[in-house]
Design an enzyme around this catalytic site. Structure first.
Site, PDB file in Angstrom:
ATOM      1  N   CYS A   1      -4.846  -2.616   3.375  1.00  0.00           N
ATOM      2  CA  CYS A   1      -3.803  -2.912   4.364  1.00  0.00           C
ATOM      3  C   CYS A   1      -4.062  -4.180   5.154  1.00  0.00           C
ATOM      4  O   CYS A   1      -3.224  -4.580   5.966  1.00  0.00           O
ATOM      5  CB  CYS A   1      -3.642  -1.718   5.317  1.00  0.00           C
ATOM      6  SG  CYS A   1      -3.164  -0.201   4.458  1.00  0.00           S
TER       7      CYS A   1
ATOM      8  N   HIS B   1      -2.389  -2.917  14.970  1.00  0.00           N
ATOM      9  CA  HIS B   1      -2.260  -2.316  13.634  1.00  0.00           C
ATOM     10  C   HIS B   1      -1.500  -1.003  13.770  1.00  0.00           C
ATOM     11  O   HIS B   1      -0.624  -0.718  12.959  1.00  0.00           O
ATOM     12  CB  HIS B   1      -3.644  -2.102  13.031  1.00  0.00           C
ATOM     13  CG  HIS B   1      -3.629  -1.595  11.634  1.00  0.00           C
ATOM     14  ND1 HIS B   1      -3.017  -2.278  10.607  1.00  0.00           N
ATOM     15  CD2 HIS B   1      -4.136  -0.455  11.082  1.00  0.00           C
ATOM     16  CE1 HIS B   1      -3.160  -1.597   9.474  1.00  0.00           C
ATOM     17  NE2 HIS B   1      -3.831  -0.496   9.731  1.00  0.00           N
TER      18      HIS B   1
ATOM     19  N   GLU C   1      -8.650   1.732  17.387  1.00  0.00           N
ATOM     20  CA  GLU C   1      -8.144   0.415  17.775  1.00  0.00           C
ATOM     21  C   GLU C   1      -8.041   0.292  19.286  1.00  0.00           C
ATOM     22  O   GLU C   1      -8.368  -0.763  19.857  1.00  0.00           O
ATOM     23  CB  GLU C   1      -6.781   0.153  17.133  1.00  0.00           C
ATOM     24  CG  GLU C   1      -6.254  -1.235  17.435  1.00  0.00           C
ATOM     25  CD  GLU C   1      -5.012  -1.613  16.649  1.00  0.00           C
ATOM     26  OE1 GLU C   1      -4.649  -2.804  16.653  1.00  0.00           O
ATOM     27  OE2 GLU C   1      -4.399  -0.711  16.044  1.00  0.00           O
TER      28      GLU C   1
ATOM     29  N   LYS D   1       5.283  -0.890  13.851  1.00  0.00           N
ATOM     30  CA  LYS D   1       5.378   0.082  12.755  1.00  0.00           C
ATOM     31  C   LYS D   1       6.208   1.305  13.128  1.00  0.00           C
ATOM     32  O   LYS D   1       6.582   2.091  12.255  1.00  0.00           O
ATOM     33  CB  LYS D   1       3.982   0.523  12.313  1.00  0.00           C
ATOM     34  CG  LYS D   1       3.198  -0.539  11.549  1.00  0.00           C
ATOM     35  CD  LYS D   1       1.887   0.031  11.024  1.00  0.00           C
ATOM     36  CE  LYS D   1       1.097  -1.008  10.231  1.00  0.00           C
ATOM     37  NZ  LYS D   1       0.478  -2.034  11.089  1.00  0.00           N
TER      38      LYS D   1
ATOM     39  N   HIS E   1       4.753   1.723   7.523  1.00  0.00           N
ATOM     40  CA  HIS E   1       3.550   0.994   7.138  1.00  0.00           C
ATOM     41  C   HIS E   1       3.762   0.366   5.763  1.00  0.00           C
ATOM     42  O   HIS E   1       3.788   1.062   4.749  1.00  0.00           O
ATOM     43  CB  HIS E   1       2.363   1.952   7.122  1.00  0.00           C
ATOM     44  CG  HIS E   1       1.033   1.277   7.049  1.00  0.00           C
ATOM     45  ND1 HIS E   1       0.887  -0.082   6.902  1.00  0.00           N
ATOM     46  CD2 HIS E   1      -0.245   1.784   7.085  1.00  0.00           C
ATOM     47  CE1 HIS E   1      -0.399  -0.388   6.866  1.00  0.00           C
ATOM     48  NE2 HIS E   1      -1.097   0.728   6.972  1.00  0.00           N
TER      49      HIS E   1
ATOM     50  N   PHE F   1      -8.461   0.137   4.380  1.00  0.00           N
ATOM     51  CA  PHE F   1      -9.485   0.984   3.775  1.00  0.00           C
ATOM     52  C   PHE F   1     -10.654   0.120   3.308  1.00  0.00           C
ATOM     53  O   PHE F   1     -10.485  -1.028   2.892  1.00  0.00           O
ATOM     54  CB  PHE F   1      -8.913   1.737   2.581  1.00  0.00           C
ATOM     55  CG  PHE F   1      -8.147   2.983   2.941  1.00  0.00           C
ATOM     56  CD1 PHE F   1      -7.953   3.370   4.259  1.00  0.00           C
ATOM     57  CD2 PHE F   1      -7.614   3.787   1.943  1.00  0.00           C
ATOM     58  CE1 PHE F   1      -7.251   4.514   4.577  1.00  0.00           C
ATOM     59  CE2 PHE F   1      -6.903   4.946   2.247  1.00  0.00           C
ATOM     60  CZ  PHE F   1      -6.728   5.308   3.567  1.00  0.00           C
TER      61      PHE F   1
END
Length: 419
Positions: A161, A301, A312, A331, A336, A395
């Protein structure tokens, strides 16, 4: 040498093109819905960010219209829009050997799934000779280069991502090193097919149980229960500032710095203490010569997952102090887009600086106490900030932070999307 964003190509669940997309992000128009009847992932996804169908004839002709993966279609469309928005024709406005292209993403896995199923059902003759060019992750970059006669640096980025944001960082690096005058960079993703959706569903990572699909993605909210999978593409044209100035172009914003690092912690989970993300943000600030107090906004994010949002928030507090900087996650409206999210959010951040308007986190009705921050919520917030950050985490512990600086010129007018 500095790199400025002079063009944007956006094809997202929230809208197509600059104006439609930014209007959606600042008015609360969601792009999330139940996949329609007949959609291949309808039985796998309760809610998704679904794009309209694409006519392959808008970017290709002949037999190729039957073999191009959706990621390539999206990449070709957004690349054409980004170059048109920048006012760049390769060979006229830039030397073909001095323009590069870097497109991230997971590759054409829906093509792979369909071919595996075809072989299982009908045997070896069912496998297309075009399979390889359908699934290779470098195909979006290669196809863009072929379509526009781009002969410079070309590559793909596969950091989950964080892929699209890292493509932007790599583009800035090329320009600063003097290896390119222009770079088309970003990501294209088309993950809405059964096997890919099912792996996230079986991991219980997806939002579920929402009667109203538009409310399923709710970053930092106490009721969040997963992210919403979405498809889309976002490509930016980065240009050496002097090259842009010679064309009379100021650009949307300067990419003043970037941070790229790795948690070295876990294949899927973020570090709970946010140390890697915090170090990444600090790297971006240091490269741009900016102190934390000079940053007026962070596009987070913020995927709407329990662990990710908390980690975060912890990192943001480490860098800026608790509540030390306005924060939002777009988002909530787009879902996403995996690797493409970071580029879309960089575009949104550049527009927020240029237009003096911060997009909020919609559906943040009851903030999680573990996500304490100066959340921009419910409505846009006016700003006079000169600097903003946007974060992307993937990831494998991949972290990317992009530092944007407002340019002094007037806002550009977006080109009308083609195709």
């Amino acid at each position: 040498m500095s790199a400025v964003i002079t063009g944007m190509g956006l094809f997202t669940p929230a809208g197509r093109g600059v104006e439609e997309t930014f209007t959606a992000l600042t008015t609360g128009r969601s792009g999330l819905r139940r996949p329609p009847e007949g959609h291949p992932a309808r039985d796998s996804l309760e809610v998704a960010g679904v794009l309209p169908e694409i006519d392959p004839r808008s970017v290709a002709s002949g037999p190729e219209t039957k073999v191009l993966d959706r990621i390539v279609l999206l990449a070709l469309l957004t690349a054409a829009e980004a170059l048109a928005d920048a006012g760049i024709e390769v060979g006229r406005d830039v030397d073909p050997d001095r323009i590069g292209v870097i497109v991230g993403g997971v590759g054409g896995m829906s093509t792979l799934e369909s071919q595996v199923l075809a072989r299982a059902e009908r045997g070896r003759p069912a496998v297309s000779p075009y399979l390889l060019t359908g699934i290779l992750p470098n195909m979006p970059s290669a196809r863009i280069a072929i379509a526009h006669g781009i002969r410079g640096y070309s590559s793909s980025v596969g950091t989950a991502c964080a892929s699209g944001a890292q493509a932007v960082a790599d583009g800035v690096r090329l320009i600063r090193a003097g290896e390119a005058d222009v770079v088309v960079c970003g990501a294209s993703e088309a993950p809405l097919f059964p096997t890919f959706a099912d792996t996230f569903g079986n991991a219980r990572a997806l939002a579920r149980g929402w009667d109203e699909p538009t409310e399923a993605s709710r970053p930092f909210d106490k009721r969040r229960n997963g992210f919403v999978l979405a498809e889309g593409a976002a490509l930016l044209v980065l240009e050496r500032a002097e090259h842009a100035a010679a064309r009379g172009v100021t650009g949307y914003a300067e990419v003043a710095g970037y941070g790229v690092n790795t948690d070295a912690y876990h294949p899927t989970a973020p570090r709970p203490d946010g140390a890697g993300a915090a170090a990444c943000m600090r790297r971006a600030l240091a490269l741009g010569g900016v102190e934390p107090a000079q940053v007026g906004y962070v596009n987070a994010h913020g995927t709407s997952t329990k662990l990710g949002d908390i980690a975060e928030t912890t990192a943001l507090a480490e860098v800026f102090g608790v509540g030390g900087v306005p924060v939002s996650s777009t988002k909530a409206l787009t879902g996403h887009l995996l690797g493409a999210s970071g580029v879309l959010e960089a575009a949104a951040t550049a527009l927020a600086l240029g237009r003096g308007l911060l997009p909020p986190t919609y559906h943040l009705d009851d903030p999680d106490p573990d996500c304490e921050a100066d959340h921009v919520r419910a409505a846009p917030r006016a700003t006079r900030a000169d600097h903003a950050l946007t974060n992307s985490f993937g990831f494998g512990g991949q972290n990317v932070s992009l530092l944007l600086r407002r340019t002094s010129g007037p806002a550009r007018r977006a080109a009308t999307p083609a195709g």
